[in-house]
Design an enzyme around this catalytic site. Sequence first.
Site, PDB file in Angstrom:
ATOM      1  N   ARG A   1      31.337 -14.875 -10.452  1.00  0.00           N
ATOM      2  CA  ARG A   1      32.752 -15.138 -10.112  1.00  0.00           C
ATOM      3  C   ARG A   1      33.020 -16.629  -9.885  1.00  0.00           C
ATOM      4  O   ARG A   1      33.801 -17.001  -9.017  1.00  0.00           O
ATOM      5  CB  ARG A   1      33.193 -14.338  -8.878  1.00  0.00           C
ATOM      6  CG  ARG A   1      33.152 -12.858  -9.036  1.00  0.00           C
ATOM      7  CD  ARG A   1      34.106 -12.321 -10.109  1.00  0.00           C
ATOM      8  NE  ARG A   1      33.789 -10.938 -10.371  1.00  0.00           N
ATOM      9  CZ  ARG A   1      32.851 -10.560 -11.248  1.00  0.00           C
ATOM     10  NH1 ARG A   1      32.205 -11.453 -11.980  1.00  0.00           N
ATOM     11  NH2 ARG A   1      32.575  -9.298 -11.425  1.00  0.00           N
TER      12      ARG A   1
ATOM     13  N   GLU B   1      37.982 -12.887  -3.160  1.00  0.00           N
ATOM     14  CA  GLU B   1      37.818 -13.169  -4.588  1.00  0.00           C
ATOM     15  C   GLU B   1      39.055 -13.821  -5.222  1.00  0.00           C
ATOM     16  O   GLU B   1      38.917 -14.764  -5.999  1.00  0.00           O
ATOM     17  CB  GLU B   1      37.472 -11.869  -5.337  1.00  0.00           C
ATOM     18  CG  GLU B   1      37.234 -12.098  -6.812  1.00  0.00           C
ATOM     19  CD  GLU B   1      36.814 -10.848  -7.557  1.00  0.00           C
ATOM     20  OE1 GLU B   1      35.783 -10.260  -7.195  1.00  0.00           O
ATOM     21  OE2 GLU B   1      37.516 -10.472  -8.503  1.00  0.00           O
TER      22      GLU B   1
ATOM     23  N   SER C   1      39.577  -6.199  -6.793  1.00  0.00           N
ATOM     24  CA  SER C   1      38.613  -6.474  -5.714  1.00  0.00           C
ATOM     25  C   SER C   1      39.107  -7.629  -4.855  1.00  0.00           C
ATOM     26  O   SER C   1      39.368  -8.712  -5.376  1.00  0.00           O
ATOM     27  CB  SER C   1      37.257  -6.865  -6.294  1.00  0.00           C
ATOM     28  OG  SER C   1      36.814  -5.877  -7.173  1.00  0.00           O
TER      29      SER C   1
HETATM   30  C1  FAD Z   1      43.544  -3.718 -10.664  1.00  0.00           C
HETATM   31  C2  FAD Z   1      42.723  -4.966 -10.906  1.00  0.00           C
HETATM   32  C3  FAD Z   1      41.400  -4.838 -11.299  1.00  0.00           C
HETATM   33  C4  FAD Z   1      40.612  -5.974 -11.530  1.00  0.00           C
HETATM   34  N1  FAD Z   1      39.314  -5.804 -11.917  1.00  0.00           N
HETATM   35  C5  FAD Z   1      38.537  -6.888 -12.146  1.00  0.00           C
HETATM   36  C6  FAD Z   1      37.173  -6.725 -12.558  1.00  0.00           C
HETATM   37  O1  FAD Z   1      36.675  -5.616 -12.747  1.00  0.00           O
HETATM   38  N2  FAD Z   1      36.433  -7.843 -12.748  1.00  0.00           N
HETATM   39  C7  FAD Z   1      36.953  -9.098 -12.577  1.00  0.00           C
HETATM   40  O2  FAD Z   1      36.217 -10.072 -12.772  1.00  0.00           O
HETATM   41  N3  FAD Z   1      38.241  -9.278 -12.200  1.00  0.00           N
HETATM   42  C8  FAD Z   1      39.040  -8.214 -11.984  1.00  0.00           C
HETATM   43  N4  FAD Z   1      40.344  -8.380 -11.585  1.00  0.00           N
HETATM   44  C9  FAD Z   1      40.877  -9.747 -11.427  1.00  0.00           C
HETATM   45  C10 FAD Z   1      41.678 -10.251 -12.659  1.00  0.00           C
HETATM   46  O3  FAD Z   1      41.923  -9.202 -13.548  1.00  0.00           O
HETATM   47  C11 FAD Z   1      40.919 -11.355 -13.408  1.00  0.00           C
HETATM   48  O4  FAD Z   1      40.616 -12.417 -12.548  1.00  0.00           O
HETATM   49  C12 FAD Z   1      41.722 -11.889 -14.604  1.00  0.00           C
HETATM   50  O5  FAD Z   1      40.919 -12.752 -15.363  1.00  0.00           O
HETATM   51  C13 FAD Z   1      43.003 -12.600 -14.174  1.00  0.00           C
HETATM   52  O6  FAD Z   1      43.783 -12.836 -15.325  1.00  0.00           O
HETATM   53  P1  FAD Z   1      45.275 -13.355 -15.192  1.00  0.00           P
HETATM   54  O7  FAD Z   1      45.745 -13.739 -16.556  1.00  0.00           O
HETATM   55  O8  FAD Z   1      46.105 -12.354 -14.484  1.00  0.00           O
HETATM   56  O9  FAD Z   1      45.055 -14.650 -14.300  1.00  0.00           O
HETATM   57  P2  FAD Z   1      46.023 -15.216 -13.165  1.00  0.00           P
HETATM   58  O10 FAD Z   1      45.987 -14.295 -11.993  1.00  0.00           O
HETATM   59  O11 FAD Z   1      47.339 -15.561 -13.735  1.00  0.00           O
HETATM   60  O12 FAD Z   1      45.254 -16.560 -12.786  1.00  0.00           O
HETATM   61  C14 FAD Z   1      44.021 -16.516 -12.114  1.00  0.00           C
HETATM   62  C15 FAD Z   1      43.550 -17.964 -11.873  1.00  0.00           C
HETATM   63  O13 FAD Z   1      43.257 -18.576 -13.114  1.00  0.00           O
HETATM   64  C16 FAD Z   1      44.079 -19.726 -13.333  1.00  0.00           C
HETATM   65  N5  FAD Z   1      44.434 -19.688 -14.754  1.00  0.00           N
HETATM   66  C17 FAD Z   1      45.040 -18.682 -15.420  1.00  0.00           C
HETATM   67  N6  FAD Z   1      45.139 -18.992 -16.722  1.00  0.00           N
HETATM   68  C18 FAD Z   1      44.585 -20.217 -16.877  1.00  0.00           C
HETATM   69  C19 FAD Z   1      44.383 -21.083 -17.995  1.00  0.00           C
HETATM   70  N7  FAD Z   1      44.772 -20.750 -19.227  1.00  0.00           N
HETATM   71  N8  FAD Z   1      43.789 -22.286 -17.787  1.00  0.00           N
HETATM   72  C20 FAD Z   1      43.385 -22.658 -16.547  1.00  0.00           C
HETATM   73  N9  FAD Z   1      43.544 -21.872 -15.453  1.00  0.00           N
HETATM   74  C21 FAD Z   1      44.135 -20.669 -15.625  1.00  0.00           C
HETATM   75  C22 FAD Z   1      45.271 -19.558 -12.408  1.00  0.00           C
HETATM   76  O14 FAD Z   1      45.837 -20.811 -12.040  1.00  0.00           O
HETATM   77  C23 FAD Z   1      44.617 -18.852 -11.228  1.00  0.00           C
HETATM   78  O15 FAD Z   1      43.945 -19.788 -10.424  1.00  0.00           O
HETATM   79  C24 FAD Z   1      41.170  -7.266 -11.361  1.00  0.00           C
HETATM   80  C25 FAD Z   1      42.518  -7.393 -10.975  1.00  0.00           C
HETATM   81  C26 FAD Z   1      43.287  -6.257 -10.752  1.00  0.00           C
HETATM   82  C27 FAD Z   1      44.730  -6.412 -10.352  1.00  0.00           C
END
Ligand code: FAD
Length: 297
Positions: free
Chosen positions: A121, A290, A192
């Site tokens: 992570r 996380e 998480s």
């Molecule tokens: C129901 C649920 C289940 C999940 N299960 C998992 C799991 O099993 N495993 C896991 O690892 N995670 C899990 N997550 C967390 C999440 O899905 C991941 O972290 C995912 O990668 C976030 O994607 P996002 O586009 O929504 O990012 P965002 O929430 O929009 O951004 C997350 C972070 O990344 C940065 N960011 C986003 N895009 C970029 C970019 N292009 N360049 C630079 N920085 C950027 C943002 O500024 C922020 O700091 C879960 C979340 C939920 C809600």
Amino acid sequence: MASSQAIDLVPIGHGSNIVFVDDLDAVVILINLRGRSKTAEVATAAAGEPWHDFVEWTLYNQLYGLENLALIPGTVGAAPIQNIGAYGVELDEFVENVSVIDTETLEESSIPASDCGFAYRQSRFQKEKKLLVTGLSLRLKQTPDPQLCYPGLKDRLAMDKLSETPVNIFETVCRIRAEKLPDPARLPNVGSFFKNPVVTATRAENLQLRFHGLPVYPPGSDTDRVKLSAAWLIDQAGLKLARVGGFEVSEQHALVIVNLGGGRKADLLALIKQVQTQVHHRFGVDLEPEPGFLPIN
Ligand SMILES: Cc1cc2nc3c(=O)[nH]c(=O)nc-3n(C[C@H](O)[C@H](O)[C@H](O)COP(=O)(O)OP(=O)(O)OC[C@H]3O[C@@H](n4cnc5c(N)ncnc54)[C@H](O)[C@@H]3O)c2cc1C
């Protein structure tokens, strides 16, 4: 693009891993870059592609490896930020390179996996906020290589009498996730809320001797250490359904904090503290949140 020294730039994908605790004084960039391509073993996608669709597309193109990472919400561009992982597989196992743009110099570059600072992570991108991810290339496998070290997944395939094919693994992961995790569309949550604590194998063995049934997961990229199940620790500390104001530890999954509506920042911070304190008191283990918090302070 504005200079990030003058004004903060915050890239956002689908916002699934961000807790907004206050108003944000920054320019928010919604990443919507699209496009996918592949060579024999390397699949590439632009940062705005939905992650799950990309996983499905690689499978359709008979490129294997990502099936355990099905149904993780969010975009391709956010996947390397916290080095997503699930069911015994971590993204960094496949990363060939991450394409970025430096928002201060506007220089574009391609960073090889070895320079991304990946760990459980973790990546360098969490600290180097000036790097905006524009795309991701993954080296996948042309022949199936099922990863079934996560017992819940192997057992479920056996229970459903399914062979260990990539498509069956993909569908089983989707089924387990849909059953286990509260749906963020209906009950707001970020998945998480705490990382699985990473400890030495010796410490894990000692804890398992004292606390029978504590699940320990094999390491991801960090081969000397193991992960403890944060969900088990929270559950065993009696914290399921613990509630402060509008926030509650989910009954469905102890690792998830849900917003029942009207939750305030102070309530969330108090609930986080309560979980951390009780788990530390009972097991001597520290839990670290996380998701990212915005604004950061
Ligand atoms: C129901 C649920 C289940 C999940 N299960 C998992 C799991 O099993 N495993 C896991 O690892 N995670 C899990 N997550 C967390 C999440 O899905 C991941 O972290 C995912 O990668 C976030 O994607 P996002 O586009 O929504 O990012 P965002 O929430 O929009 O951004 C997350 C972070 O990344 C940065 N960011 C986003 N895009 C970029 C970019 N292009 N360049 C630079 N920085 C950027 C943002 O500024 C922020 O700091 C879960 C979340 C939920 C809600």
